[in-house]
Design a protein around this motif. Structure first.
Motif, PDB file in Angstrom:
ATOM      1  N   LEU A  38       0.892  -1.186  -0.060  1.00 45.81           N
ATOM      2  CA  LEU A  38       0.102  -0.096   0.005  1.00 45.81           C
ATOM      3  C   LEU A  38       0.950   1.113   0.148  1.00 45.81           C
ATOM      4  N   ALA A  39       0.191   2.173  -0.393  1.00 46.40           N
ATOM      5  CA  ALA A  39       1.022   3.540  -0.335  1.00 46.40           C
ATOM      6  C   ALA A  39       0.239   4.717   0.281  1.00 46.40           C
ATOM      7  N   GLY A  40       0.803   5.693   0.519  1.00 46.14           N
ATOM      8  CA  GLY A  40      -0.026   7.072   1.054  1.00 46.14           C
ATOM      9  C   GLY A  40       0.593   7.216   2.528  1.00 46.14           C
ATOM     10  N   GLU A  43      -3.569   4.482   5.515  1.00 47.52           N
ATOM     11  CA  GLU A  43      -4.414   3.648   4.776  1.00 47.52           C
ATOM     12  C   GLU A  43      -4.928   2.422   5.802  1.00 47.52           C
ATOM     13  N   GLY A 157       4.023   1.918   2.169  1.00 44.75           N
ATOM     14  CA  GLY A 157       5.339   2.457   1.733  1.00 44.75           C
ATOM     15  C   GLY A 157       6.288   1.386   1.515  1.00 44.75           C
TER      16      GLY A 157
ATOM     17  N   ASP B  67      -4.906  13.472  -0.910  1.00 41.98           N
ATOM     18  CA  ASP B  67      -3.672  12.955  -1.569  1.00 41.98           C
ATOM     19  C   ASP B  67      -4.151  11.516  -1.967  1.00 41.98           C
ATOM     20  N   LYS B  70      -2.432   9.047  -4.455  1.00 41.67           N
ATOM     21  CA  LYS B  70      -0.903   8.047  -4.098  1.00 41.67           C
ATOM     22  C   LYS B  70      -1.555   6.889  -3.731  1.00 41.67           C
ATOM     23  N   LYS B  71      -2.479   6.366  -3.538  1.00 38.47           N
ATOM     24  CA  LYS B  71      -2.850   5.290  -3.311  1.00 38.47           C
ATOM     25  C   LYS B  71      -2.603   4.206  -4.365  1.00 38.47           C
ATOM     26  N   LEU B  73      -0.106   4.282  -6.593  1.00 41.80           N
ATOM     27  CA  LEU B  73       1.027   4.274  -7.181  1.00 41.80           C
ATOM     28  C   LEU B  73       1.698   2.723  -7.259  1.00 41.80           C
ATOM     29  N   PRO B  74       1.398   1.921  -6.302  1.00 40.92           N
ATOM     30  CA  PRO B  74       1.945   0.768  -6.273  1.00 40.92           C
ATOM     31  C   PRO B  74       1.649  -0.357  -7.280  1.00 40.92           C
ATOM     32  N   TRP B  80       7.440   0.685  -8.232  1.00 40.44           N
ATOM     33  CA  TRP B  80       7.129   0.693  -6.962  1.00 40.44           C
ATOM     34  C   TRP B  80       8.047   0.176  -5.912  1.00 40.44           C
ATOM     35  N   ARG B  85       8.478   3.061  -3.627  1.00 42.55           N
ATOM     36  CA  ARG B  85       7.994   2.911  -2.214  1.00 42.55           C
ATOM     37  C   ARG B  85       8.922   3.791  -1.320  1.00 42.55           C
ATOM     38  N   SER B  86      10.176   4.128  -1.771  1.00 45.50           N
ATOM     39  CA  SER B  86      11.147   4.617  -0.760  1.00 45.50           C
ATOM     40  C   SER B  86      11.289   6.120  -1.145  1.00 45.50           C
TER      41      SER B  86
END
Lengths: 271, 170
Positions: A38-40, A43, A157, B67, B70-71, B73-74, B80, B85-86
Motif C-alpha cells: 500500500l501507499a500513502g 491507509e 510504503g 492525496d 497516491k494510493k 502508485l503501487p 514501486w 516505495r522509498s
C-alpha cells in the motif's frame, strides 16, 4: 473431506483428539488482507479471517478474533477495528498510520489434557498456569501444550523488518525474503523456528488460492533444511497459503507433550 | 516487445563532456473502453545490476482530495518495488499530472535534474504504465552511456504503451 469435522468431534468425545492432532490441521486457518502493498500517508487494510477447506473461500467456520496480535512498523501493538463475526468469517480493519511493515497475527497457546477420575475419562482445557485446577485424584493424566499462530503481512510504503522479529514461542516463520516483496517465479526464502531455534526437517505445505476452480489440490510439499530454511516458488501471481505443524510426545504428568502449528497467507505479485 | 537500434550520424567532432542528453518519445495509446482513466506512468533508468540510478518522470493524480491519488502508485508494480516505495511523493522536478492519449517528447540533459550524471556503462530506460480499471505494461529500452554519436533505440508496448523511442546524443 466433509466427514472430517464430525470424525474430529467424535474423536474429542472419545478422548482421542490428543492422539490425532494432524486431523486438526485438516482445515485451514487464514487471514486474508484486502491488499498487502500500500501507499500513502495512511491507509486501511480490511481482513477476512476464516477456517475453511477451500482457499480462500469462507465455507466452514469464522475465525475467532480473541487472539489477534498486530505489530506495527515500530514494533508497537496496533489496535484493530473489529467489524464482526458472521457464520463463516470474521472481518476486521487494520489502520495503517506509520510507514513500514505490519504483522497481523492470531497467536494462541494453552494446555489440554485427559485424565481419569473415579473411573471416568475427563477432558481438560486451560492455560499452563491452570494445571493445578485438575483434581488431585486424577489418574493417567496426559497433558499437551499447544501453540498455534496464523499470520499475514502488509506494508505501507517501504518495507521494514521490525515487526518480523520472532517471539521465540511455538512455531514461527522468520522471513529471509521480505513477505511483502514477493514476486511470482522469484524464489523466496523463509526460516522456520521452533521455540526460537531453527526447525530442521519441518514439513511445509504451500498452496495457491483458487482451489475451488481447479481439480488439482496444487499443494507443494516442502521440507526445511538443517537451518530451518525453505525456498518458496510461486509459479504464478496470487495469494498463497502456507502451513506447518510439529509435535512431540510427553512422558506422564510431569512432562507434557506439545504441538505447534503455523499458517500464513502470502501474496506473490506478477513480475 | 520489439527492440530496434538505429545507428545515426556518429559524432565526428569532439564535443564537451557535459553536452550529452537524451530524448524520450512516448506514446500513450487511445483505449476503446467504457471507463477510461489516464494512466499512471513512471520512467526511470536502471544500471546493469538493475539498480535505479535516476527517476526521470512519474505521472500520477496528485490533485485528488486528501492525496488519494497516491494510493494507486503501487500499481506501477516494478517501479514501486525498485524505488517508488522509498520516495516521498511528490518529487520536485520528477512527478507531474497524468496525461491522456497522445505523443509526448521529453528531454533530459546530463548534469541537470532529474538525469544527473551517469557513470560510463550499460543502462535500461524503463517505462511503466498502469491504468485504473485497465492493464499495466512495462517497456524497456537498453542503451549505452555516454553515447558515442547519436543513437536511437526503441521498443513498443502492446496495450498500455505505444512506441517508446530513446535518442541519446553527445
Amino acid at each position: 473431506m466433509f466427514a472430517k469435522p464430525k470424525l474430529l468431534a467424535i474423536g474429542a468425545v472419545l478422548g482421542l483428539a490428543g492422539l490425532m492432532p494432524s486431523q486438526a490441521q485438516a482445515h485451514r486457518a487464514w487471514m486474508l488482507p484486502s491488499m498487502t502493498v500500500l501507499a500513502g500517508d495512511s491507509e486501511t487494510v480490511s481482513v477476512d479471517a476464516a477456517i475453511s477447506n477451500e482457499l480462500f473461500v469462507f465455507e466452514h467456520h469464522a475465525m475467532g478474533l480473541d487472539h489477534l496480535a498486530i505489530t506495527g512498523p515500530d514494533g508497537e501493538p496496533v489496535a484493530p477495528s473489529i467489524i464482526g463475526t458472521g457464520k463463516y468469517r470474521s472481518v476486521f480493519d487494520v489502520p495503517l498510520t506509520k510507514q513500514g511493515t505490519y504483522r497481523i497475527a492470531s497467536a494462541n497457546s494453552g494446555m489440554m489434557g485427559f485424565y481419569e477420575l473415579n473411573g471416568e475419562r475427563k477432558r481438560w482445557r486451560g492455560s499452563a498456569d491452570q494445571v493445578s485446577q485438575i483434581p488431585k485424584g486424577a489418574q493417567n493424566l496426559k497433558l499437551t501444550r499447544s501453540n498455534s499462530r496464523t499470520e499475514t503481512f502488509v506494508t505501507l510504503g517501504a518495507p521494514n523488518d521490525t515487526a518480523l522479529a520472532p517471539t521465540g514461542e511455538g512455531l514461527e516463520m522468520v522471513p529471509v525474503t521480505h513477505p511483502n516483496d514477493l514476486v511470482a517465479t522469484e524464489p523466496a526464502q523463509m526460516r522456520f523456528m521452533l521455540n526460537g531455534k531453527p526447525a530442521a526437517d519441518l514439513k511445509i505445505e504451500f498452496v495457491e488460492g483458487g482451489t475451488r476452480y481447479r481439480n488439482e489440490a496444487g499443494v507443494q510439499n516442502l521440507t526445511t533444511d538443517k537451518d530451518g530454511l525453505v525456498t518458496l516458488e510461486a509459479p504464478e501471481a496470487g495469494m498463497y497459503f502456507l502451513e506447518a505443524s510439529a509435535r512431540g510426545e510427553g512422558a506422564g504428568a510431569s512432562e507434557p507433550g506439545w504441538r505447534a502449528s503455523y499458517s500464513a497467507v502470502l501474496e506473490f505479485l506478477p513480475l | 516487445m520489439r527492440i530496434s537500434v538505429v545507428f545515426a550520424a556518429s559524432g565526428l567532432i569532439a564535443t564537451p563532456a557535459m553536452a550529452n542528453d537524451m530524448v524520450v518519445n512516448l506514446e500513450i495509446p487511445r483505449q476503446n473502453v467504457a471507463e477510461y482513466h489516464k494512466p499512471y506512468v513512471a520512467m526511470w533508468i536502471e544500471d546493469s545490476s538493475g539498480k535505479t540510478v535516476a527517476n526521470l518522470d512519474v505521472w500520477y493524480d496528485g490533485d485528488m482530495r486528501k492525496d488519494e491519488g497516491k494510493k494507486w502508485l503501487p500499481d506501477l508494480r516494478t517501479w514501486w518495488r525498485r524505488s517508488g516505495r522509498s520516495l516521498k511523493m511528490p518529487v520536485s522536478g520528477v512527478t507531474g499530472p497524468t496525461q491522456g492519449p497522445g505523443k509526448y517528447d521529453l528531454k533530459f540533459a546530463e548534469g541537470s535534474r532529474p538525469l544527473g550524471k551517469l557513470p560510463t556503462g550499460s543502462y535500461k530506460l524503463q517505462v511503466e504504465a498502469a491504468r485504473e480499471v485497465g492493464g499495466r505494461e512495462l517497456v524497456s529500452v537498453p542503451f549505452q552511456w555516454p553515447p558515442k554519436g547519436t543513437k536511437v533505440a526503441s521498443a513498443s508496448g502492446s496495450k498500455e504503451l505505444g512506441t517508446v523511442r530513446l535518442t541519446t546524443k553527445p
